[in-house]
Design a protein around this motif. Structure first.
Motif, PDB file in Angstrom:
ATOM      1  N   GLU A  88       0.836  -1.207   0.000  1.00 47.57           N
ATOM      2  CA  GLU A  88       0.000   0.000   0.000  1.00 47.57           C
ATOM      3  C   GLU A  88       0.869   1.256   0.000  1.00 47.57           C
ATOM      4  O   GLU A  88       0.539   2.231  -0.670  1.00 47.57           O
ATOM      5  CB  GLU A  88      -0.946  -0.003   1.194  1.00 47.57           C
ATOM      6  CG  GLU A  88      -1.935   1.129   1.185  1.00 47.57           C
ATOM      7  CD  GLU A  88      -2.801   1.201  -0.056  1.00 47.57           C
ATOM      8  OE1 GLU A  88      -3.130   2.330  -0.469  1.00 47.57           O
ATOM      9  OE2 GLU A  88      -3.145   0.141  -0.623  1.00 47.57           O
ATOM     10  N   ASN A  89       1.989   1.226   0.724  1.00 46.45           N
ATOM     11  CA  ASN A  89       2.908   2.368   0.714  1.00 46.45           C
ATOM     12  C   ASN A  89       3.461   2.598  -0.693  1.00 46.45           C
ATOM     13  O   ASN A  89       3.555   3.742  -1.155  1.00 46.45           O
ATOM     14  CB  ASN A  89       4.058   2.157   1.697  1.00 46.45           C
ATOM     15  CG  ASN A  89       3.623   2.315   3.133  1.00 46.45           C
ATOM     16  OD1 ASN A  89       2.624   2.965   3.417  1.00 46.45           O
ATOM     17  ND2 ASN A  89       4.367   1.719   4.039  1.00 46.45           N
ATOM     18  N   ILE A  90       3.808   1.520  -1.372  1.00 48.49           N
ATOM     19  CA  ILE A  90       4.324   1.632  -2.743  1.00 48.49           C
ATOM     20  C   ILE A  90       3.233   2.174  -3.662  1.00 48.49           C
ATOM     21  O   ILE A  90       3.471   3.066  -4.475  1.00 48.49           O
ATOM     22  CB  ILE A  90       4.852   0.273  -3.238  1.00 48.49           C
ATOM     23  CG1 ILE A  90       6.113  -0.115  -2.440  1.00 48.49           C
ATOM     24  CG2 ILE A  90       5.150   0.317  -4.733  1.00 48.49           C
ATOM     25  CD1 ILE A  90       6.582  -1.528  -2.673  1.00 48.49           C
ATOM     26  N   ARG A  91       2.006   1.648  -3.530  1.00 55.70           N
ATOM     27  CA  ARG A  91       0.889   2.124  -4.353  1.00 55.70           C
ATOM     28  C   ARG A  91       0.645   3.614  -4.133  1.00 55.70           C
ATOM     29  O   ARG A  91       0.420   4.363  -5.079  1.00 55.70           O
ATOM     30  CB  ARG A  91      -0.389   1.348  -4.012  1.00 55.70           C
ATOM     31  CG  ARG A  91      -0.388  -0.082  -4.474  1.00 55.70           C
ATOM     32  CD  ARG A  91      -1.745  -0.711  -4.162  1.00 55.70           C
ATOM     33  NE  ARG A  91      -1.645  -2.148  -4.186  1.00 55.70           N
ATOM     34  CZ  ARG A  91      -1.875  -2.960  -3.164  1.00 55.70           C
ATOM     35  NH1 ARG A  91      -2.257  -2.468  -2.002  1.00 55.70           N
ATOM     36  NH2 ARG A  91      -1.749  -4.249  -3.281  1.00 55.70           N
ATOM     37  N   GLN A  92       0.664   4.035  -2.859  1.00 55.67           N
ATOM     38  CA  GLN A  92       0.420   5.433  -2.548  1.00 55.67           C
ATOM     39  C   GLN A  92       1.514   6.317  -3.141  1.00 55.67           C
ATOM     40  O   GLN A  92       1.237   7.402  -3.642  1.00 55.67           O
ATOM     41  CB  GLN A  92       0.325   5.655  -1.031  1.00 55.67           C
ATOM     42  CG  GLN A  92      -0.161   7.023  -0.653  1.00 55.67           C
ATOM     43  CD  GLN A  92      -1.535   7.332  -1.199  1.00 55.67           C
ATOM     44  OE1 GLN A  92      -2.440   6.524  -1.109  1.00 55.67           O
ATOM     45  NE2 GLN A  92      -1.690   8.502  -1.783  1.00 55.67           N
ATOM     46  N   GLY A  93       2.742   5.835  -3.108  1.00 55.84           N
ATOM     47  CA  GLY A  93       3.839   6.588  -3.726  1.00 55.84           C
ATOM     48  C   GLY A  93       3.613   6.774  -5.218  1.00 55.84           C
ATOM     49  O   GLY A  93       3.837   7.857  -5.774  1.00 55.84           O
ATOM     50  N   ILE A  94       3.150   5.739  -5.881  1.00 55.65           N
ATOM     51  CA  ILE A  94       2.855   5.826  -7.315  1.00 55.65           C
ATOM     52  C   ILE A  94       1.703   6.792  -7.555  1.00 55.65           C
ATOM     53  O   ILE A  94       1.749   7.618  -8.465  1.00 55.65           O
ATOM     54  CB  ILE A  94       2.554   4.427  -7.889  1.00 55.65           C
ATOM     55  CG1 ILE A  94       3.822   3.571  -7.863  1.00 55.65           C
ATOM     56  CG2 ILE A  94       2.008   4.531  -9.312  1.00 55.65           C
ATOM     57  CD1 ILE A  94       3.593   2.116  -8.175  1.00 55.65           C
ATOM     58  N   ARG A  95       0.632   6.692  -6.726  1.00 55.99           N
ATOM     59  CA  ARG A  95      -0.509   7.605  -6.874  1.00 55.99           C
ATOM     60  C   ARG A  95      -0.064   9.052  -6.709  1.00 55.99           C
ATOM     61  O   ARG A  95      -0.481   9.931  -7.466  1.00 55.99           O
ATOM     62  CB  ARG A  95      -1.584   7.284  -5.838  1.00 55.99           C
ATOM     63  CG  ARG A  95      -2.409   6.093  -6.184  1.00 55.99           C
ATOM     64  CD  ARG A  95      -3.596   5.994  -5.229  1.00 55.99           C
ATOM     65  NE  ARG A  95      -3.848   4.593  -4.970  1.00 55.99           N
ATOM     66  CZ  ARG A  95      -3.549   3.945  -3.858  1.00 55.99           C
ATOM     67  NH1 ARG A  95      -3.023   4.574  -2.842  1.00 55.99           N
ATOM     68  NH2 ARG A  95      -3.794   2.666  -3.738  1.00 55.99           N
ATOM     69  N   ASP A  96       0.772   9.315  -5.701  1.00 55.70           N
ATOM     70  CA  ASP A  96       1.259  10.673  -5.461  1.00 55.70           C
ATOM     71  C   ASP A  96       2.117  11.165  -6.626  1.00 55.70           C
ATOM     72  O   ASP A  96       1.996  12.310  -7.060  1.00 55.70           O
ATOM     73  CB  ASP A  96       2.067  10.740  -4.164  1.00 55.70           C
ATOM     74  CG  ASP A  96       1.211  10.491  -2.928  1.00 55.70           C
ATOM     75  OD1 ASP A  96      -0.036  10.607  -3.026  1.00 55.70           O
ATOM     76  OD2 ASP A  96       1.784  10.164  -1.872  1.00 55.70           O
ATOM     77  N   LYS A  97       2.958  10.295  -7.141  1.00 57.28           N
ATOM     78  CA  LYS A  97       3.871  10.669  -8.223  1.00 57.28           C
ATOM     79  C   LYS A  97       3.099  11.062  -9.478  1.00 57.28           C
ATOM     80  O   LYS A  97       3.440  12.028 -10.157  1.00 57.28           O
ATOM     81  CB  LYS A  97       4.810   9.499  -8.523  1.00 57.28           C
ATOM     82  CG  LYS A  97       5.811   9.767  -9.610  1.00 57.28           C
ATOM     83  CD  LYS A  97       6.723   8.571  -9.801  1.00 57.28           C
ATOM     84  CE  LYS A  97       7.732   8.805 -10.905  1.00 57.28           C
ATOM     85  NZ  LYS A  97       8.603   7.631 -11.082  1.00 57.28           N
ATOM     86  N   TYR A  98       2.051  10.305  -9.830  1.00 56.45           N
ATOM     87  CA  TYR A  98       1.314  10.539 -11.072  1.00 56.45           C
ATOM     88  C   TYR A  98      -0.010  11.265 -10.871  1.00 56.45           C
ATOM     89  O   TYR A  98      -0.758  11.456 -11.822  1.00 56.45           O
ATOM     90  CB  TYR A  98       1.083   9.214 -11.803  1.00 56.45           C
ATOM     91  CG  TYR A  98       2.382   8.596 -12.270  1.00 56.45           C
ATOM     92  CD1 TYR A  98       3.075   9.126 -13.334  1.00 56.45           C
ATOM     93  CD2 TYR A  98       2.914   7.499 -11.617  1.00 56.45           C
ATOM     94  CE1 TYR A  98       4.274   8.570 -13.758  1.00 56.45           C
ATOM     95  CE2 TYR A  98       4.109   6.927 -12.024  1.00 56.45           C
ATOM     96  CZ  TYR A  98       4.773   7.479 -13.100  1.00 56.45           C
ATOM     97  OH  TYR A  98       5.956   6.934 -13.510  1.00 56.45           O
ATOM     98  N   GLY A  99      -0.331  11.643  -9.639  1.00 54.98           N
ATOM     99  CA  GLY A  99      -1.553  12.400  -9.383  1.00 54.98           C
ATOM    100  C   GLY A  99      -2.817  11.590  -9.579  1.00 54.98           C
ATOM    101  O   GLY A  99      -3.833  12.110 -10.040  1.00 54.98           O
ATOM    102  N   ILE A 100      -2.774  10.336  -9.247  1.00 50.89           N
ATOM    103  CA  ILE A 100      -3.931   9.452  -9.397  1.00 50.89           C
ATOM    104  C   ILE A 100      -4.654   9.384  -8.063  1.00 50.89           C
ATOM    105  O   ILE A 100      -4.035   9.289  -7.017  1.00 50.89           O
ATOM    106  CB  ILE A 100      -3.473   8.033  -9.811  1.00 50.89           C
ATOM    107  CG1 ILE A 100      -2.702   8.096 -11.121  1.00 50.89           C
ATOM    108  CG2 ILE A 100      -4.665   7.101  -9.923  1.00 50.89           C
ATOM    109  CD1 ILE A 100      -2.018   6.793 -11.487  1.00 50.89           C
ATOM    110  N   LYS A 101      -5.989   9.426  -8.132  1.00 49.70           N
ATOM    111  CA  LYS A 101      -6.770   9.304  -6.905  1.00 49.70           C
ATOM    112  C   LYS A 101      -6.977   7.828  -6.593  1.00 49.70           C
ATOM    113  O   LYS A 101      -7.038   6.987  -7.486  1.00 49.70           O
ATOM    114  CB  LYS A 101      -8.131   9.981  -7.060  1.00 49.70           C
ATOM    115  CG  LYS A 101      -8.031  11.476  -7.169  1.00 49.70           C
ATOM    116  CD  LYS A 101      -9.398  12.089  -7.228  1.00 49.70           C
ATOM    117  CE  LYS A 101      -9.303  13.595  -7.327  1.00 49.70           C
ATOM    118  NZ  LYS A 101     -10.623  14.207  -7.424  1.00 49.70           N
ATOM    119  N   LYS A 102      -7.098   7.539  -5.328  1.00 46.84           N
ATOM    120  CA  LYS A 102      -7.353   6.179  -4.887  1.00 46.84           C
ATOM    121  C   LYS A 102      -8.707   5.744  -5.433  1.00 46.84           C
ATOM    122  O   LYS A 102      -9.649   6.531  -5.499  1.00 46.84           O
ATOM    123  CB  LYS A 102      -7.340   6.134  -3.356  1.00 46.84           C
ATOM    124  CG  LYS A 102      -7.129   4.764  -2.796  1.00 46.84           C
ATOM    125  CD  LYS A 102      -6.887   4.864  -1.299  1.00 46.84           C
ATOM    126  CE  LYS A 102      -6.553   3.514  -0.736  1.00 46.84           C
ATOM    127  NZ  LYS A 102      -6.273   3.570   0.693  1.00 46.84           N
TER     128      LYS A 102
END
Length: 133
Positions: A61-75
């Motif tokens: 989940e930490n890795i996923r959140q990092g990717i979301r933050d990097k590319y501006g994707i919402k959960k």
């Protein structure tokens, strides 16, 4: 001498007498204690396995959140909740579900007449007369 004769005389392993039909010493308390220890070991292994999987999922989940933050994707759950809220807000005063917009060219009588008029211009005279009737 063969093996069975040695065992009968007491020259073999200690469990041979039990295999030949001798009496076994059964201790119900010892068996119950062993079963409890086995159950406890199973519970402990299950807890360790669950803890391991929870730790791995947290790392993912930490890795996923990092990717979301990097590319501006919402959960995914947040995005779905926002869409649902927008739909509810749009249909707040309505008794029915919100209607979808009808694309142009679907069911417009005026547009169909305009298309027919345009087509009629390009047909030869006798065909125009036949289609007008």
């Amino acid at each position: 001498m063969n093996f069975l004769m040695k065992a009968a005389l007491g020259g073999g392993p200690p469990d041979v007498g039990k295999m030949l039909g001798g009496e076994e010493d059964k201790d119900p308390e010892a068996e119950k204690e062993k079963e409890e220890e086995r159950q406890e070991a199973l519970r402990q292994e299950e807890e360790e396995r669950k803890a391991k999987h929870a730790k791995m999922e947290a790392e993912r989940e930490n890795i996923r959140q990092g990717i979301r933050d990097k590319y501006g994707i919402k959960k995914r759950e947040v995005a779905e909740a926002e869409e649902q809220a927008a739909m509810e807000q749009a249909s707040e005063g309505s008794l029915t579900r919100p209607k979808k917009a009808v694309p142009s060219g679907c069911g417009d009588d005026e547009e169909e007449e305009n298309i027919m008029d345009t087509m009629m211009k390009y047909l030869p005279g006798p065909l125009q007369d036949m289609l007008k009737k």
